[in-house]
Design a protein around this motif. Structure first.
Motif, short mmCIF file in Angstrom:
data_model
loop_
_atom_site.label_atom_id
_atom_site.label_comp_id
_atom_site.label_asym_id
_atom_site.label_seq_id
_atom_site.Cartn_x
_atom_site.Cartn_y
_atom_site.Cartn_z
N THR A 149 38.61 49.81 41.96
CA THR A 149 39.10 48.44 41.97
C THR A 149 39.74 48.16 40.61
OG1 THR A 149 37.01 47.59 41.14
CG2 THR A 149 37.26 47.71 43.55
N PRO A 150 40.55 47.11 40.50
CA PRO A 150 41.17 46.80 39.20
C PRO A 150 40.15 46.65 38.07
CG PRO A 150 42.18 45.49 40.92
CD PRO A 150 41.02 46.21 41.55
N GLU A 156 43.40 43.30 34.37
CA GLU A 156 44.53 42.37 34.25
C GLU A 156 45.61 42.85 33.29
OE1 GLU A 156 42.79 38.67 33.08
OE2 GLU A 156 41.90 38.32 35.05
N ARG A 157 45.27 43.75 32.39
CA ARG A 157 46.26 44.17 31.38
C ARG A 157 47.20 45.24 31.91
NH1 ARG A 157 41.91 47.36 30.15
NH2 ARG A 157 42.37 49.45 29.45
N PRO A 163 50.71 48.47 37.10
CA PRO A 163 50.80 47.01 36.98
C PRO A 163 49.42 46.37 36.86
CG PRO A 163 51.21 47.71 39.24
CD PRO A 163 51.07 48.96 38.43
N PRO A 164 49.37 45.15 36.38
CA PRO A 164 48.08 44.45 36.30
C PRO A 164 47.43 44.33 37.68
CG PRO A 164 49.78 43.27 35.09
CD PRO A 164 50.47 44.37 35.84
N ASN A 165 46.11 44.34 37.70
CA ASN A 165 45.29 44.16 38.91
C ASN A 165 45.59 45.17 40.01
OD1 ASN A 165 43.85 41.90 37.87
ND2 ASN A 165 45.69 40.69 38.21
N ALA A 166 45.86 46.42 39.61
CA ALA A 166 46.17 47.46 40.59
C ALA A 166 44.90 48.23 40.98
CB ALA A 166 47.20 48.42 40.02
#
Length: 176
Positions: A149-150, A156-157, A163-166
């Motif tokens: 999970t992200p 978020e970074r 990308p963020p939240n990947a």
């Protein structure tokens, strides 16, 4: 052998501590600290685990090939091959091939492209949380697909190509 201090009368017998007046106080402090520790913790048996080391992974039955396991943190993993080698310990050098993909299948990292395996030392190298947690479950010879999970990946970074939240999906083969 006679030791003497060149700053004193050479006819007098002296020792090293006369040449270095700080030595007795520094050594004395070390000795005093040692004995204070021994007196404070007298009943620690030899072989007691170091309290500063993380607890060893519990030994449980390994999942069958293809069975997906979800940990309490949300990490998901499934073995595609079960190896029979030893479980890596903190400080061991692990060598592995890895392929990183997004859930849609787009690849962002592949050690097989250049045939340069990834080297990792559990407990020493700084890596994303999901990788560290996933590597606690593997043995030499395993091939495992880990979904992070992200929160267990880059959050978020994000990172260079991420990308963020990947959510990330990694396919790892443990070579050593």
């Amino acid at each position: 052998a006679r030791l003497f201090n060149l700053r004193s009368d050479p006819k007098e017998e002296t020792d090293v501590k006369d040449a270095n007046p700080w030595v007795p106080s520094a050594i004395g402090k070390l000795v005093d600290d040692f004995w204070a520790t021994v007196e404070r913790y007298p009943n620690i048996p030899v072989g007691t685990p170091d309290p500063y080391q993380p607890a060893a992974a519990t030994t449980r039955a390994r999942p069958a090939v293809g069975e997906t396991v979800t940990t309490t943190s949300g990490l998901r993993y499934a073995f595609t091959t079960l190896g029979s080698g030893p479980r890596p310990q903190p400080g061991d050098l692990m060598v592995l091939h890895g392929i990183g993909r997004f859930p849609d299948g787009k690849e962002f990292w592949n050690t097989r492209t250049d045939n340069v395996p990834f080297e990792y030392m559990p407990g020493l190298d700084r890596v994303i949380r999901g990788f560290e947690e996933g590597m606690r479950e593997v043995r030499q010879g395993d091939r495992v697909v880990i979904t992070m999970t992200p929160e267990l990946a880059y959050g978020e970074r994000g990172d260079r190509d991420i990308p963020p939240n990947a959510t990330l999906v990694f396919d790892y083969e443990i070579l050593r």
